[in-house]
Design an enzyme around this catalytic site. Structure first.
Site, PDB file in Angstrom:
ATOM      1  N   PRO A  55     -32.406  63.571   9.624  1.00  6.41           N
ATOM      2  CA  PRO A  55     -32.817  63.425   8.215  1.00  6.41           C
ATOM      3  C   PRO A  55     -32.015  62.374   7.461  1.00  6.41           C
ATOM      4  O   PRO A  55     -30.795  62.436   7.416  1.00  6.41           O
ATOM      5  CB  PRO A  55     -32.543  64.824   7.638  1.00  6.41           C
ATOM      6  CG  PRO A  55     -31.420  65.360   8.471  1.00  6.41           C
ATOM      7  CD  PRO A  55     -31.609  64.791   9.844  1.00  6.41           C
ATOM      8  N   ASP A  94     -32.401  64.790   4.107  1.00  7.49           N
ATOM      9  CA  ASP A  94     -31.067  65.291   3.810  1.00  7.49           C
ATOM     10  C   ASP A  94     -30.938  65.301   2.289  1.00  7.49           C
ATOM     11  O   ASP A  94     -30.890  64.235   1.668  1.00  7.49           O
ATOM     12  CB  ASP A  94     -30.016  64.356   4.431  1.00  7.49           C
ATOM     13  CG  ASP A  94     -28.914  65.127   5.122  1.00  7.49           C
ATOM     14  OD1 ASP A  94     -28.706  66.290   4.757  1.00  7.49           O
ATOM     15  OD2 ASP A  94     -28.258  64.561   6.010  1.00  7.49           O
ATOM     16  N   TRP A 535     -23.074  67.374   6.938  1.00  6.82           N
ATOM     17  CA  TRP A 535     -23.217  67.153   8.379  1.00  6.82           C
ATOM     18  C   TRP A 535     -23.431  68.483   9.110  1.00  6.82           C
ATOM     19  O   TRP A 535     -24.059  68.515  10.171  1.00  6.82           O
ATOM     20  CB  TRP A 535     -21.986  66.446   8.935  1.00  6.82           C
ATOM     21  CG  TRP A 535     -21.868  65.033   8.482  1.00  6.82           C
ATOM     22  CD1 TRP A 535     -21.074  64.551   7.486  1.00  6.82           C
ATOM     23  CD2 TRP A 535     -22.573  63.899   9.001  1.00  6.82           C
ATOM     24  NE1 TRP A 535     -21.242  63.194   7.349  1.00  6.82           N
ATOM     25  CE2 TRP A 535     -22.144  62.768   8.259  1.00  6.82           C
ATOM     26  CE3 TRP A 535     -23.516  63.731  10.004  1.00  6.82           C
ATOM     27  CZ2 TRP A 535     -22.635  61.501   8.507  1.00  6.82           C
ATOM     28  CZ3 TRP A 535     -24.006  62.452  10.258  1.00  6.82           C
ATOM     29  CH2 TRP A 535     -23.559  61.361   9.508  1.00  6.82           C
ATOM     30  N   GLN A 571     -24.042  57.111  14.718  1.00  8.90           N
ATOM     31  CA  GLN A 571     -24.204  58.566  14.712  1.00  8.90           C
ATOM     32  C   GLN A 571     -23.525  59.217  15.913  1.00  8.90           C
ATOM     33  O   GLN A 571     -23.584  60.441  16.066  1.00  8.90           O
ATOM     34  CB  GLN A 571     -25.686  58.931  14.695  1.00  8.90           C
ATOM     35  CG  GLN A 571     -26.397  58.545  13.414  1.00  8.90           C
ATOM     36  CD  GLN A 571     -25.794  59.208  12.185  1.00  8.90           C
ATOM     37  OE1 GLN A 571     -25.324  60.338  12.242  1.00  8.90           O
ATOM     38  NE2 GLN A 571     -25.782  58.490  11.074  1.00  8.90           N
ATOM     39  N   TRP A 575     -24.228  62.587  13.581  1.00  4.29           N
ATOM     40  CA  TRP A 575     -25.270  63.558  13.911  1.00  4.29           C
ATOM     41  C   TRP A 575     -25.263  63.963  15.377  1.00  4.29           C
ATOM     42  O   TRP A 575     -25.386  65.153  15.697  1.00  4.29           O
ATOM     43  CB  TRP A 575     -26.634  62.981  13.523  1.00  4.29           C
ATOM     44  CG  TRP A 575     -27.748  63.966  13.574  1.00  4.29           C
ATOM     45  CD1 TRP A 575     -27.780  65.205  12.998  1.00  4.29           C
ATOM     46  CD2 TRP A 575     -29.008  63.796  14.235  1.00  4.29           C
ATOM     47  NE1 TRP A 575     -28.987  65.812  13.253  1.00  4.29           N
ATOM     48  CE2 TRP A 575     -29.765  64.971  14.005  1.00  4.29           C
ATOM     49  CE3 TRP A 575     -29.576  62.761  14.972  1.00  4.29           C
ATOM     50  CZ2 TRP A 575     -31.052  65.143  14.507  1.00  4.29           C
ATOM     51  CZ3 TRP A 575     -30.858  62.920  15.465  1.00  4.29           C
ATOM     52  CH2 TRP A 575     -31.579  64.099  15.241  1.00  4.29           C
ATOM     53  N   LYS A 608     -22.251  42.703   7.241  1.00  2.00           N
ATOM     54  CA  LYS A 608     -23.033  43.895   6.970  1.00  2.00           C
ATOM     55  C   LYS A 608     -24.065  43.577   5.892  1.00  2.00           C
ATOM     56  O   LYS A 608     -23.772  42.869   4.929  1.00  2.00           O
ATOM     57  CB  LYS A 608     -22.112  45.023   6.488  1.00  2.00           C
ATOM     58  CG  LYS A 608     -22.812  46.353   6.265  1.00  2.00           C
ATOM     59  CD  LYS A 608     -21.813  47.414   5.840  1.00  2.00           C
ATOM     60  CE  LYS A 608     -22.514  48.747   5.586  1.00  2.00           C
ATOM     61  NZ  LYS A 608     -21.559  49.795   5.149  1.00  2.00           N
ATOM     62  N   LYS A 611     -26.987  44.960  -0.439  1.00  2.55           N
ATOM     63  CA  LYS A 611     -27.929  44.737  -1.542  1.00  2.55           C
ATOM     64  C   LYS A 611     -27.310  43.868  -2.620  1.00  2.55           C
ATOM     65  O   LYS A 611     -27.972  43.009  -3.202  1.00  2.55           O
ATOM     66  CB  LYS A 611     -28.351  46.082  -2.133  1.00  2.55           C
ATOM     67  CG  LYS A 611     -29.250  46.906  -1.233  1.00  2.55           C
ATOM     68  CD  LYS A 611     -29.656  48.203  -1.908  1.00  2.55           C
ATOM     69  CE  LYS A 611     -30.527  49.056  -0.989  1.00  2.55           C
ATOM     70  NZ  LYS A 611     -30.879  50.347  -1.615  1.00  2.55           N
TER      71      LYS A 611
END
Length: 881
Positions: A55, A94, A535, A571, A575, A608, A611
């Protein structure tokens, strides 16, 4: 040519194509036929292929990382459907945790817990609830535009009471197993978010920063030479909390005199010249570090002087290294993991005493550090250094550039501090975790064996509590003195214990509920204030998405463990880790069988994507310019599918259109044009019949064989989840199709070899294109659908969508490895011929009197002769061994 009008409509396609516009038409068509749901209905009752979707937070718009992972998931699940499986694909959200709270804190100007309490948890959580799906509609639009089929209507949200109840059930199972405990532990701590983070969260966002370094003197009590220990630190703000110093027991230390000041110091011998010039000191004596054990020294500050009987002493431990500093490590027990461990073992502090932590939740100094009260720790560094200088304790000051952890959400520096937390025991499970991981299949495998395996081998107890508000509350009710504890595992249990009907599990609802004590006369039990780390919620999703074990137990049993999951390599410590920890603790096995870990998508300069920097193009702009299929193929035909990083370049997407889609479309258009000519010229209809796919023509047999071999290869590699092998082979096929088969058979396809030969060539090309459309359908679903909708009009197919069709089994009768080998060798000869032409500056259209091929392998030469290269190339060929 007959004057009769043929009784067949052959679809016409435009000479040029606007891929994005055609994709929009396909989206409308899928909506009209409810394609995804129809697909699910058709496969109902078939064997299940289970898939878990990790999620995301809906507090921002999807970026290329989401699109990449989503495309990988879409490809694999579409392919699984093609294999005859029923593939339920539920989207998840999430909804809790720092991302949401941080947005609210920024919007409302909330600086800390006091501001939240003044506002009230109910109102605060109400604000959080308003933004949890702020961009959910945009997500649905963008994900749909990318061509991903995923069920948004039947999604799961971590804020649903059913999901939260299953999280409670998971926690209670761990509690009953004795895997839950409360303790003080030094943890990474976000001062911006006022909460501790787990170790894997802290490892997500390291940055190179410049910090101040200081060497500070600690005068040894009752030393005949008036010597002082020298400590070194990159965190001057921890010095007010110093309680001890630590040396390595076996490394060599020295007592030295600084010649320019006549002051005597003690430090590690190998580190002396990192502090003093070679001509400014004299070593008086050397000795192992263990000889310093027990030495008492004068505290730097007097804030904790009441502890002088136990504190301000030299300790020994082997964690001290000779790689940096002075070899004497300053110990602030509640601001460092090793500091806490060493001082606790030595009795300087105890588990029962109040933590010596003069820092508030926002990282500002509090009593008794009165000199710097209210100052943020990082800001206080310069004032602490100034005071050390005034006190005569500052021996050296400089700066160091090093890698330092930042909060993954607020992007502010983390500090390490002791906080009371609730933990899941993990360290004792290391072997079990490794065994669970060993039973899973990862692509690429080195991520499992190296990155993930190393992380599991060093697994630490997991702090699952957060001192926050918007999350699933930890279901522990405790008496005021802590002697009586109840862990609740369901809504029904809570209602029975409290006598109150419960329809929501958030803090504003259940914090006021009390459980009567079982001890006569004792006050009621109240819930502890912490909520779960988000998490823990996402790691519980295999159970919570189905509200297991309260309902859908059969569905859970059928889809656990999942056949497939996929997310970014970041992850590995997120996750993927939480999934396997919880599942191993509950069921003794991993919750998934197969996993793809993709790399990161970076800006074109390798930075990276940001925005604020605007260093990458808007994904929708790329889609509207080149099409979603092109973006999908660009991403999954890149190093990211091998868990490497990709520097995103717009021209890479453009090249997919130019090098793959346009040749493919031109071959498809060429086929339909010539079918129309065939129908008109021969006054006959053309209907594709798979049973009539047969030819004696050498190039027909080659392309048919190559296509069936490709189909076998794709099946084998997709079974291994090797997307990075499949896409290059598929894209290479279009070169063979257009530049070799179509180009060499243009006259046949146009009918110059007669009606029968023309129909054979057209049937061959039709078969090839129909097969490649089915193969490409999971990867480029739009163009595949577009072409299928036209081609099916010339078949007996009644399927409304190419995505309803199964991937055909390879027709081994059409495979001729000898022809494939011979053509491959012929292609090599032709390519070498072009190289020679380039070197000799002979134009391609200039006829050659002869071509001489020399090779040590007679079979190689025989293969070329067997293909009648002279006729194919319109050249005279002399083959010499």
């Amino acid at each position: 040519m007959s004057n009769k009008t043929p009784n067949q409509h052959v679809p016409r396609v435009a000479e040029t194509i606007n891929f994005p516009e055609e994709e929009e038409k396909i989206l409308d068509y899928w909506k009209k036929i409810d394609a995804f749901q129809s697909c699910l209905k058709q496969s109902k009752g078939k064997p299940r292929f289970s898939f878990y979707d990790g999620p995301p937070f809906a507090t921002g718009l999807p970026h290329y990382g989401h699109i990449l992972a989503g495309t990988i998931k879409d490809v694999v699940t579409r392919y699984a459907h093609q294999q005859g499986y029923h593939v339920e694909r539920r989207f998840g959200w999430d909804c809790h945790g720092l991302p949401v709270e941080y947005e609210i804190d920024k919007a409302l100007g909330i600086k800390g817990p006091a501001d939240v309490m003044k506002m009230g948890i109910e109102k605060y959580n109400s604000e959080c609830r308003k933004i949890v799906t702020r961009y959910s509609k945009e997500w649905e639009i963008i994900i749909g535009r990318i061509g991903r089929w995923i069920d948004f209507k039947n999604d799961y949200k971590t804020l649903h009471p059913s999901f939260m109840e299953s999280v409670w059930w998971v926690f209670k199972q761990l509690y009953v197993k004795g895997l839950v405990y409360q303790g003080n532990k030094v943890m990474p701590y976000s001062t911006a978010c006022n909460t501790p983070l787990s170790n894997f969260e802290a490892n997500q966002n390291y940055k190179d920063v410049v910090d101040p370094t200081v060497v500070v003197s600690l005068p040894v009590l009752n030393d005949s030479d008036g010597a002082a220990l020298l400590i070194w630190t990159t965190t001057p703000w921890t010095l007010p909390s110093n309680l001890a110093a630590c040396v390595h027991p076996d490394l060599v230390y020295a007592k030295l005199k600084q010649l320019s000041t006549n002051k005597v110091y003690i430090m590690m011998e190998s580190r002396i010249e990192s502090v003093f010039p070679a001509d400014d000191y004299k070593v008086l004596k050397t000795f192992p570090g263990k000889e310093l054990k027990g030495l008492k020294y004068q505290p730097i500050f007097d804030y904790f002087s009441h502890m002088k009987d136990k504190a301000f002493v030299v300790l020994v431990d082997e964690y001290v290294t000779s790689e940096s500093g002075t070899g004497i490590v300053h110990q602030a027990p509640y601001f460092g993991e090793d500091d806490y461990r060493v001082t606790l073992a030595a009795g300087v502090i105890s588990k029962d005493q109040e933590p010596i932590c003069p820092i508030d939740m926002s990282g500002r100094f509090a009593e008794p550090v009165h000199d710097f009260i209210g100052q943020y720790v990082k800001d206080a560094d310069k004032n602490i250094i100034a005071k050390l200088k005034d006190m005569g304790r500052l021996v050296q000051q400089s700066q160091v550039k090093h890698s330092y952890p930042f909060c993954w959400r607020s992007d502010t520096p983390l500090i390490y501090r002791a906080v009371p937390s609730w933990f899941i025991r993990v360290e004792h499970m290391q072997e079990s975790l490794l065994k669970s991981a060993a039973e899973t299949y990862w692509v690429p495998d080195f991520v499992k064996d190296k990155r993930f395996g190393n992380w599991l081998r060093d697994a630490r107890d997991w702090a699952v509590s957060r001192n926050r508000y918007w999350g699933t509350p930890i279901p522990i009710w405790m008496s005021p003195n802590g002697d009586e504890i109840v862990c609740v595992g369901s809504i029904d249990e809570l209602e029975r214990l409290t006598g109150v009907k419960v329809d929501d599990l958030h803090r504003e609802t259940i914090d006021k509920l009390e459980i009567p004590s079982q001890i006569p006369g004792d006050p009621p039990l109240k819930r502890i204030s912490e909520v779960f780390d988000c998490w823990f919620e996402s790691g519980s999703m295999p159970y919570a998405q189905l509200h297991y074990p309260f309902e859908r137990t059969k569905d859970f049993e059928e889809c656990f463990p999942a056949d497939f999951i996929a997310e970014g390599i970041d992850q590995t410590r997120g996750w993927f880790y939480t999934l396997i920890v919880i599942s191993t603790a509950l069921f003794g096995k991993a919750p998934f069988k197969n996993l793809i870990a993709n790399g990161l998508v970076l800006a074109s300069d390798g930075q990276k994507m940001s925005k604020s920097k605007k260093n990458y193009p808007d994904p929708l702009k790329i889609v509207n310019m080149y099409g979603a299929d092109a973006l999908r193929l660009y991403l999954i035909n890149s190093p990211v599918v091998r868990a490497e990083n990709l520097r995103f370049k717009e021209e890479g997407v453009r090249d997919i259109v130019k090098d793959v889609f346009l040749p493919w479309y031109n071959a498809y258009r060429f086929l339909l044009q010539n079918i129309e000519v065939y129908v008109q010229n021969n006054d006959k209809t053309f209907t594709y019949d798979e049973k009539r796919v047969c030819s004696s023509n050498i190039m027909d047999r080659w392309i048919l064989s190559f296509t069936q071999s490709l189909l076998m290869y794709i099946r084998k590699e997709m079974e291994l989840y090797h997307l990075y092998n499949v896409i290059p082979r598929l894209t290479q096929f279009f070169d063979y199709l257009t530049n070799w088969y179509v180009r060499m058979n243009r006259k046949r396809l146009k009918g110059e070899g007669g009606e029968d030969d023309c129909r054979t060539a057209l049937t061959t090309l039709f078969d090839i294109l129909l097969n490649i459309i089915k193969m490409m359908a999971p990867f480029s679903p739009f163009l595949s659908e577009n072409m299928y909708q036209c081609l099916k009009q010339l078949t007996e197919s009644s399927s409304e969508s190419v995505h309803y069709l199964m991937l055909p089994q390879p027709n081994k009768d059409l495979i001729d490895v000898t022809i494939e080998r011979a053509v491959s060798r012929m292609q090599s000869v032709i390519e070498l011929g072009r190289v020679v032409r380039d070197r000799k500056t002979i134009p391609v259209k200039y006829p050659l009197p002869e071509v001489i091929v020399v090779h040590r392998d007679q079979q190689y030469l025989d293969d070329i002769l067997s293909l009648q290269v002279a006729r194919l190339l319109f050249l005279d060929v002399c083959v010499r061994s």
